[in-house]
Motif scaffolding. Structure first.
Motif, PDB file in Angstrom:
ATOM      1  N   GLU A 116       0.809  -1.220   0.000  1.00 21.54           N
ATOM      2  CA  GLU A 116       0.000   0.000   0.000  1.00 21.54           C
ATOM      3  C   GLU A 116       0.840   1.266   0.000  1.00 21.54           C
ATOM      4  OE1 GLU A 116      -3.231   0.252  -0.584  1.00 21.54           O
ATOM      5  OE2 GLU A 116      -2.996  -1.897  -0.924  1.00 21.54           O
ATOM      6  N   GLN A 117       2.155   1.096  -0.019  1.00 18.71           N
ATOM      7  CA  GLN A 117       3.089   2.212  -0.047  1.00 18.71           C
ATOM      8  C   GLN A 117       2.849   3.188   1.108  1.00 18.71           C
ATOM      9  OE1 GLN A 117       2.906   3.815  -4.021  1.00 18.71           O
ATOM     10  NE2 GLN A 117       3.733   1.955  -4.915  1.00 18.71           N
ATOM     11  N   VAL A 118       2.737   2.594   2.309  1.00 16.05           N
ATOM     12  CA  VAL A 118       2.626   3.392   3.528  1.00 16.05           C
ATOM     13  C   VAL A 118       3.709   2.937   4.493  1.00 16.05           C
ATOM     14  CG1 VAL A 118       0.138   3.761   3.270  1.00 16.05           C
ATOM     15  CG2 VAL A 118       0.953   1.835   4.642  1.00 16.05           C
ATOM     16  N   ARG A 119       3.930   3.704   5.518  1.00 22.27           N
ATOM     17  CA  ARG A 119       4.929   3.341   6.519  1.00 22.27           C
ATOM     18  C   ARG A 119       4.399   2.192   7.374  1.00 22.27           C
ATOM     19  NH1 ARG A 119       7.081   8.876   8.985  1.00 22.27           N
ATOM     20  NH2 ARG A 119       8.067   7.332  10.312  1.00 22.27           N
ATOM     21  N   PRO A 120       5.289   1.308   7.813  1.00 26.20           N
ATOM     22  CA  PRO A 120       4.850   0.197   8.673  1.00 26.20           C
ATOM     23  C   PRO A 120       4.094   0.674   9.909  1.00 26.20           C
ATOM     24  CG  PRO A 120       7.074  -0.196   7.902  1.00 26.20           C
ATOM     25  CD  PRO A 120       6.709   1.197   7.466  1.00 26.20           C
ATOM     26  N   GLN A 121       4.492   1.818  10.466  1.00 24.34           N
ATOM     27  CA  GLN A 121       3.796   2.341  11.638  1.00 24.34           C
ATOM     28  C   GLN A 121       2.331   2.648  11.316  1.00 24.34           C
ATOM     29  OE1 GLN A 121       6.632   3.361  10.313  1.00 24.34           O
ATOM     30  NE2 GLN A 121       8.172   3.756  11.880  1.00 24.34           N
ATOM     31  N   SER A 122       2.078   3.213  10.153  1.00 22.50           N
ATOM     32  CA  SER A 122       0.700   3.508   9.735  1.00 22.50           C
ATOM     33  C   SER A 122      -0.086   2.215   9.545  1.00 22.50           C
ATOM     34  CB  SER A 122       0.692   4.309   8.432  1.00 22.50           C
ATOM     35  OG  SER A 122       1.337   5.542   8.608  1.00 22.50           O
ATOM     36  N   MET A 123       0.562   1.204   8.960  1.00 24.35           N
ATOM     37  CA  MET A 123      -0.118  -0.068   8.747  1.00 24.35           C
ATOM     38  C   MET A 123      -0.420  -0.727  10.090  1.00 24.35           C
ATOM     39  SD  MET A 123      -1.598  -2.071   6.701  1.00 24.35           S
ATOM     40  CE  MET A 123      -1.133  -1.333   5.151  1.00 24.35           C
ATOM     41  N   ARG A 124       0.475  -0.601  11.063  1.00 27.19           N
ATOM     42  CA  ARG A 124       0.216  -1.176  12.387  1.00 27.19           C
ATOM     43  C   ARG A 124      -1.034  -0.561  13.017  1.00 27.19           C
ATOM     44  NH1 ARG A 124       5.781  -2.015  12.654  1.00 27.19           N
ATOM     45  NH2 ARG A 124       6.375   0.028  13.468  1.00 27.19           N
ATOM     46  N   VAL A 125      -1.218   0.741  12.835  1.00 28.43           N
ATOM     47  CA  VAL A 125      -2.411   1.415  13.369  1.00 28.43           C
ATOM     48  C   VAL A 125      -3.668   0.856  12.697  1.00 28.43           C
ATOM     49  CG1 VAL A 125      -3.618   3.639  13.503  1.00 28.43           C
ATOM     50  CG2 VAL A 125      -1.170   3.509  14.023  1.00 28.43           C
ATOM     51  N   THR A 126      -3.616   0.713  11.382  1.00 25.33           N
ATOM     52  CA  THR A 126      -4.757   0.174  10.641  1.00 25.33           C
ATOM     53  C   THR A 126      -5.068  -1.248  11.089  1.00 25.33           C
ATOM     54  OG1 THR A 126      -4.244   1.554   8.729  1.00 25.33           O
ATOM     55  CG2 THR A 126      -5.606  -0.389   8.316  1.00 25.33           C
ATOM     56  N   LEU A 127      -4.040  -2.082  11.193  1.00 21.57           N
ATOM     57  CA  LEU A 127      -4.237  -3.473  11.605  1.00 21.57           C
ATOM     58  C   LEU A 127      -4.749  -3.565  13.039  1.00 21.57           C
ATOM     59  CD1 LEU A 127      -1.123  -5.026   9.896  1.00 21.57           C
ATOM     60  CD2 LEU A 127      -3.511  -5.615   9.407  1.00 21.57           C
ATOM     61  N   ALA A 128      -4.264  -2.697  13.909  1.00 20.89           N
ATOM     62  CA  ALA A 128      -4.728  -2.712  15.305  1.00 20.89           C
ATOM     63  C   ALA A 128      -6.222  -2.423  15.378  1.00 20.89           C
ATOM     64  CB  ALA A 128      -3.937  -1.698  16.136  1.00 20.89           C
ATOM     65  N   ALA A 129      -6.686  -1.459  14.591  1.00 24.53           N
ATOM     66  CA  ALA A 129      -8.113  -1.136  14.585  1.00 24.53           C
ATOM     67  C   ALA A 129      -8.938  -2.305  14.047  1.00 24.53           C
ATOM     68  CB  ALA A 129      -8.364   0.123  13.760  1.00 24.53           C
ATOM     69  N   LEU A 130      -8.447  -2.940  12.992  1.00 25.29           N
ATOM     70  CA  LEU A 130      -9.160  -4.095  12.427  1.00 25.29           C
ATOM     71  C   LEU A 130      -9.167  -5.273  13.403  1.00 25.29           C
ATOM     72  CD1 LEU A 130      -7.866  -3.932   8.746  1.00 25.29           C
ATOM     73  CD2 LEU A 130     -10.206  -3.491   9.536  1.00 25.29           C
ATOM     74  N   GLU A 131      -8.053  -5.460  14.097  1.00 28.12           N
ATOM     75  CA  GLU A 131      -7.967  -6.540  15.073  1.00 28.12           C
ATOM     76  C   GLU A 131      -8.914  -6.274  16.242  1.00 28.12           C
ATOM     77  OE1 GLU A 131      -4.484  -9.252  17.086  1.00 28.12           O
ATOM     78  OE2 GLU A 131      -4.082  -7.105  16.839  1.00 28.12           O
ATOM     79  N   GLU A 132      -8.951  -5.038  16.700  1.00 27.77           N
ATOM     80  CA  GLU A 132      -9.844  -4.668  17.800  1.00 27.77           C
ATOM     81  C   GLU A 132     -11.309  -4.876  17.425  1.00 27.77           C
ATOM     82  OE1 GLU A 132     -10.922  -0.540  19.974  1.00 27.77           O
ATOM     83  OE2 GLU A 132      -8.788  -1.076  19.962  1.00 27.77           O
ATOM     84  N   SER A 133     -11.622  -4.683  16.151  1.00 26.63           N
ATOM     85  CA  SER A 133     -12.986  -4.889  15.658  1.00 26.63           C
ATOM     86  C   SER A 133     -13.302  -6.358  15.404  1.00 26.63           C
ATOM     87  CB  SER A 133     -13.198  -4.111  14.355  1.00 26.63           C
ATOM     88  OG  SER A 133     -13.037  -2.739  14.574  1.00 26.63           O
ATOM     89  N   GLY A 134     -12.299  -7.221  15.531  1.00 26.92           N
ATOM     90  CA  GLY A 134     -12.513  -8.648  15.309  1.00 26.92           C
ATOM     91  C   GLY A 134     -12.541  -9.049  13.844  1.00 26.92           C
ATOM     92  N   LEU A 135     -12.012  -8.183  12.970  1.00 26.06           N
ATOM     93  CA  LEU A 135     -12.049  -8.477  11.545  1.00 26.06           C
ATOM     94  C   LEU A 135     -10.787  -9.165  11.043  1.00 26.06           C
ATOM     95  CD1 LEU A 135     -13.696  -5.146  10.348  1.00 26.06           C
ATOM     96  CD2 LEU A 135     -14.801  -7.344  10.806  1.00 26.06           C
ATOM     97  N   VAL A 136      -9.679  -9.002  11.781  1.00 23.52           N
ATOM     98  CA  VAL A 136      -8.446  -9.702  11.458  1.00 23.52           C
ATOM     99  C   VAL A 136      -7.885 -10.310  12.740  1.00 23.52           C
ATOM    100  CG1 VAL A 136      -7.904  -8.142   9.540  1.00 23.52           C
ATOM    101  CG2 VAL A 136      -6.853  -7.744  11.767  1.00 23.52           C
ATOM    102  N   GLU A 137      -7.033 -11.295  12.543  1.00 23.89           N
ATOM    103  CA  GLU A 137      -6.363 -11.912  13.689  1.00 23.89           C
ATOM    104  C   GLU A 137      -4.905 -12.134  13.341  1.00 23.89           C
ATOM    105  OE1 GLU A 137      -8.471 -15.547  14.358  1.00 23.89           O
ATOM    106  OE2 GLU A 137      -7.968 -16.353  12.396  1.00 23.89           O
ATOM    107  N   ARG A 138      -4.091 -12.171  14.381  1.00 21.23           N
ATOM    108  CA  ARG A 138      -2.658 -12.393  14.168  1.00 21.23           C
ATOM    109  C   ARG A 138      -2.305 -13.807  14.585  1.00 21.23           C
ATOM    110  NH1 ARG A 138       0.615  -8.256  17.283  1.00 21.23           N
ATOM    111  NH2 ARG A 138      -1.131  -6.897  16.895  1.00 21.23           N
ATOM    112  N   SER A 139      -1.266 -14.316  13.951  1.00 23.93           N
ATOM    113  CA  SER A 139      -0.726 -15.626  14.312  1.00 23.93           C
ATOM    114  C   SER A 139       0.773 -15.591  14.058  1.00 23.93           C
ATOM    115  CB  SER A 139      -1.410 -16.738  13.507  1.00 23.93           C
ATOM    116  OG  SER A 139      -1.245 -16.530  12.127  1.00 23.93           O
ATOM    117  N   PRO A 140       1.508 -16.520  14.642  1.00 26.55           N
ATOM    118  CA  PRO A 140       2.959 -16.534  14.423  1.00 26.55           C
ATOM    119  C   PRO A 140       3.298 -16.758  12.955  1.00 26.55           C
ATOM    120  CG  PRO A 140       2.339 -18.010  16.216  1.00 26.55           C
ATOM    121  CD  PRO A 140       1.068 -17.568  15.552  1.00 26.55           C
TER     122      PRO A 140
END
Length: 142
Positions: A58-82
Motif C-alpha cells: 500500500e506504499q505506507v509506513r509500517p507504523q501507519s499499517m500497524r495502526v490500521t491493523l490494530a483497529a481491524l484486530e480490535e474490531s474482530g475483523l483480522v487476527e494475528r498468528s505466528p
C-alpha cells in the motif's frame, strides 16, 4: 489514433475509473471502516500477510499499517498468528467476521453497478460495455 488522442483517452479513462470507484465506495456500507481498512481487508482476502508486506503493497509506513491493523484486530475483523518461518514476525489474516464484512462490502458495490448498468444503459450499450471490459482486461495484463 495519434498521440494527443491517446493521451486524452488515457486522461478520460483515469478520471472515469476514479469516479466509478468513488460511486461504488459510496454504495457500500460505510460502517466504521476507513478506506485504508477496507483496502487491507481486500488484501488479506488473498491470504495472510505481515505488517511489512501490507505496508509495502500500500506504499505506507509500517507504523501507519500497524495502526490500521490494530483497529481491524480490535474490531474482530483480522487476527494475528505466528509467522510460519520467522519467529520474530506475525502474520495477519481475516477472521470469519472479516470475511463476511468484506463480502458485504463487495456485494453492495456489485449490486449498485449491476443496477446502474441495467437501468442506465440500453441493450446495445451494455454490449459495448462488455466489449470495453474485455479491452480493459487486456490493458492490465502483464
Amino acid at each position: 489514433m495519434d498521440t494527443p488522442d491517446r493521451s486524452r483517452s488515457a486522461e478520460e479513462l483515469m478520471a472515469v475509473v476514479s469516479q466509478l470507484n468513488r460511486r461504488m465506495r459510496a454504495a457500500s456500507p460505510q460502517g466504521s471502516l476507513s478506506p485504508s481498512q477496507r483496502i487491507v481487508l481486500g488484501r488479506l482476502h488473498d491470504g495472510p500477510a505481515t505488517t511489512a508486506a501490507l505496508a509495502r503493497a500500500e506504499q505506507v509506513r509500517p507504523q501507519s499499517m500497524r495502526v490500521t491493523l490494530a483497529a481491524l484486530e480490535e474490531s474482530g475483523l483480522v487476527e494475528r498468528s505466528p509467522h510460519p518461518t520467522d519467529g520474530r514476525q506475525v502474520v495477519f489474516s481475516l477472521t470469519e467476521s472479516g470475511r463476511r464484512r468484506l463480502t458485504e462490502l463487495r456485494q453492495a458495490k456489485e449490486t449498485w453497478l449491476a443496477d446502474a448498468i441495467a437501468t442506465r444503459l440500453d441493450t446495445d450499450e451494455q454490449r459495448v460495455l462488455a466489449q470495453a471490459v474485455e479491452l480493459m482486461k487486456r490493458l492490465v495484463q502483464s
